[in-house]
Scaffold this active site. Structure first.
Site, PDB file in Angstrom:
ATOM      1  N   GLU A 180      25.951  44.911  52.548  1.00  0.00           N
ATOM      2  CA  GLU A 180      27.207  45.491  53.027  1.00  0.00           C
ATOM      3  C   GLU A 180      27.521  45.032  54.445  1.00  0.00           C
ATOM      4  O   GLU A 180      28.681  44.794  54.788  1.00  0.00           O
ATOM      5  CB  GLU A 180      27.145  47.014  52.964  1.00  0.00           C
ATOM      6  CG  GLU A 180      27.161  47.576  51.550  1.00  0.00           C
ATOM      7  CD  GLU A 180      28.424  47.214  50.785  1.00  0.00           C
ATOM      8  OE1 GLU A 180      29.472  46.977  51.426  1.00  0.00           O
ATOM      9  OE2 GLU A 180      28.370  47.167  49.544  1.00  0.00           O
ATOM     10  N   CYS A 339      43.558  42.638  41.784  1.00  0.00           N
ATOM     11  CA  CYS A 339      44.448  43.346  42.705  1.00  0.00           C
ATOM     12  C   CYS A 339      44.306  42.773  44.112  1.00  0.00           C
ATOM     13  O   CYS A 339      44.480  43.465  45.098  1.00  0.00           O
ATOM     14  CB  CYS A 339      44.136  44.841  42.710  1.00  0.00           C
ATOM     15  SG  CYS A 339      45.471  45.850  43.405  1.00  0.00           S
ATOM     16  N   CYS A 349      44.252  41.533  31.949  1.00  0.00           N
ATOM     17  CA  CYS A 349      42.857  41.772  32.325  1.00  0.00           C
ATOM     18  C   CYS A 349      42.727  42.806  33.436  1.00  0.00           C
ATOM     19  O   CYS A 349      41.618  43.217  33.769  1.00  0.00           O
ATOM     20  CB  CYS A 349      42.203  40.465  32.768  1.00  0.00           C
ATOM     21  SG  CYS A 349      42.057  39.218  31.479  1.00  0.00           S
TER      22      CYS A 349
END
Length: 623
Positions: A180, A339, A349
């Site tokens: 991260e 997106c 999809c």
């Protein structure tokens, strides 16, 4: 007197409920083309969105949130990328390009500034394919020595590439933490080789805590944003010394560790410990903006730091609230793929294509333009909505956000002459969310850089004079060539005036004589007389003839600063490294100075800016 009751405005839940009932009939209405003429130009749905003045409008009902969550999990389990920090074996696929080449503009071959992607190692700067011009024998000899020396560096990249075919790395809180931190503002495909190398060298929090600063820098070099590495190292030290090496499993406890904020803490808690908490980053903000019709940019504090977390929690906690880590990763994965900024919102999809408010808004604006073929009705809609809202406004949408979105959609459809293409209507609506973030100008700095090399007779190789940056500020603790800042926009007296008048800084061209004087003074301070070799070496260094490597400066852009570098190259021929008793020494302000081979540079992890300077010198020497 009692005021007459006002008509209650519908929330997003009610709007989405009616949308889901009509979507199947109206989303692709080619066969019902004639029916459009009987519809009101200003639909109830579009009007409700245009006049909303409370952030609760964007809330998701438990039913809608549960359905969104279910679709995300199904999609993620079938389509997620294979990545090392997800416990997958190699080979890995960090690129989003293959998911939809027509929709996703990014690819694994795209270079992104400041991310470390496609960063070349030092060897590439001296083994270029460009045919060199005729060279004097002395320069050929120098270049040959440099090329021979950098051959030893190739094993680094070869070793990393071989890792991709080996067994998987178990999912642990430490591994999630490392991934991260590396993924912040850096593309996935750029992080993969760094993560593999990192986890091989520092497989546990104990190994990281015991590592030296130079080891950390050498493993991070090329990823950019070097402060992340220092904080990760400091955090590991805290976990070992204060927590007996046990990484906590709650957000509150994780946030007590240096370098771990709410986002990283939530990611570790949900992915490694299955805590039912949301994770919100830029990709998630984009999904939320399009899903619930938020007219704001993804960097807006109200979205990324406050209310966006509430909306994400509605999805993560829906149903039984389990598998929170997968739900969070699905939201982030969707924001990076279907997106993404170039996503259309109507791809089959895309698991949320039936839920986006953004495509519905574009569809409704397209209907208005289709019937009126001018902007009058759109302008009337914007004006009337502003009157109804008055001074009240939604805390999630930016000022004039609704008006800007409607205008952008209308302008784009008008420019494309696509007022009769239903899919284009929805694509334009999707592209209008989120709104563009405000642009911030980069700080400008003009530097004179001294690249000085000298032969080490013992190893028959060139060594380069390097200085360590201060321990705070930009690129803290990194190694670079000696340089002097000649000008910076932050110190310009006219900065406030330019900002007020929206005028960009003009980078001045510093005369050659001023550049040389500035470097002479800096090198003199580097070799102050209280050093054992100060007078002797300082004399040689100051008398070293330096030549400009090109007529134009070299530019290098960091995240928030642009360096314009005038490079001067010098080669010490009358002095060898063996004449110097000290291999390193301190400057007047406490910074370390060393002579380094190219292999030494690789070991300490020099930045891409240093590599760019080396490339410039290589081109000059080969001429």
């Amino acid at each position: 007197m009692k005021s007459s009751p006002r008509k209650k405005r519908r929330s997003l839940n009610e709007v989405q409920k009616s949308q889901s009932a009509s979507t199947s009939d109206e989303r692709y209405v080619h066969k019902d083309f004639i029916q459009l003429n009987s519809l009101n130009n200003r639909t109830e749905f579009l009007w409700e969105w245009a006049i909303h003045n409370d952030s609760s409008f964007h809330d998701l009902s438990p039913q809608v949130a549960s359905e969104v969550r279910t679709r995300l999990l199904i999609w993620y389990s079938k389509n997620r990328r294979k990545l090392p920090w997800r416990g997958d074996p190699g080979p890995y696929d960090g690129s989003t390009a293959k998911m939809n080449n027509k929709q996703i503009s990014s690819s694994s071959n795209t270079k992104v500034k400041g991310t470390g992607e496609n960063q070349t190692n030092i060897q590439s700067f001296f083994n270029g394919k460009r045919k060199a011009k005729a060279q004097p024998s002395e320069n050929k000899s120098k270049l040959k020595k440099i090329s021979e020396e950098v051959d030893v560096i190739t094993a680094v990249n070869d070793e990393t590439s071989q890792e991709s075919s080996q067994s998987s790395i178990p999912i642990t809180a430490y591994g999630v933490w490392v991934s991260e931190i590396m993924l912040q503002q850096t593309r996935v495909e750029a992080v993969i080789p760094y993560y593999l190398k990192w986890m091989k060298s520092f497989p546990t929090v104990y190994a990281l805590a015991n590592a030296s600063e130079e080891e950390i820098n050498s493993h991070w070099a090329g990823l950019g944003f070097y402060r992340r590495a220092r904080l990760l190292h400091r955090g590991a030290t805290y976990v070992v010394e204060k927590l007996d090496g046990n990484i906590p499993g709650t957000v509150d406890e994780l946030m007590k560790i240096d370098g771990i904020g709410r986002y990283t803490a939530s990611a570790i808690a949900s992915i490694a410990f299955d805590q039912c908490v949301p994770v919100v980053d830029g990709n998630v903000c984009r999904v939320l903006s399009r899903l619930t019709g938020i007219a704001n940019n993804i960097k807006a504090p109200t979205l990324k730091d406050r209310t966006g977390w509430r909306l994400a929690e509605q999805i993560v906690s829906a149903g039984n609230g389990t598998n929170a880590g997968d739900v969070n990763q699905a939201l982030m994965e969707l924001g990076a793929t279907y997106c993404s900024p170039s996503g259309t919102g109507i791809d089959n999809c895309d698991p949320l294509k039936d839920f986006y408010i953004s495509t519905r808004i574009g569809y409704e604006v397209g209907k208005i333009l289709f019937k009126s073929d001018d902007f009058n009705e759109i302008n009337d809609l914007i004006s009337n909505a502003n009157v109804v809202r008055g001074t009240s406004k939604c805390s999630l949408c930016e000022d004039n956000g609704v008006s800007n979105v409607l205008s952008r959609i209308a302008n784009e459809l008008h420019a494309k002459k696509s007022t009769n293409k239903f899919k284009d209507w929805m694509k334009s609506g999707h592209a209008a969310f989120p709104t563009p973030p405000p642009k911030k100008g980069k700080r400008e700095e003009v530097l004179a850089v001294a690249v000085i090399c000298c032969e080490d007779s013992k190893i028959q190789a060139e060594k380069w004079l390097m200085i360590q940056r201060p321990n705070t500020g930009l690129l803290a603790g990194q190694w670079e060539f000696p340089s002097s800042i000649l000008w910076n926009s932050g110190g310009d007296k006219q900065k406030k005036k330019r900002k007020k008048e929206n005028i960009l800084s003009s980078v001045p061209v510093i005369p050659e004589y001023e550049r040389q004087v500035a470097l002479d003074e800096f090198l003199h301070k580097m070799c102050h007389d209280d050093l054992n070799f100060g007078k002797s070496f300082g004399m040689h260094l100051r008398k070293c003839t330096r030549q400009n490597t090109s007529l134009q400066p070299v530019e290098h852009i960091f995240s928030h600063v642009r360096h314009t570098m005038w490079i001067e190259y010098g080669h010490l021929t009358s002095l060898t490294i063996n004449d110097i008793k000290q291999k390193s020494w301190k400057t007047w302000d406490g910074r370390e100075i060393r002579w380094m081979t190219l292999k030494d540079m690789q070991d300490v992890g020099v930045t891409s800016g240093v590599k760019k300077v080396l490339s410039n010198v290589k081109s000059y020497v080969s001429q």
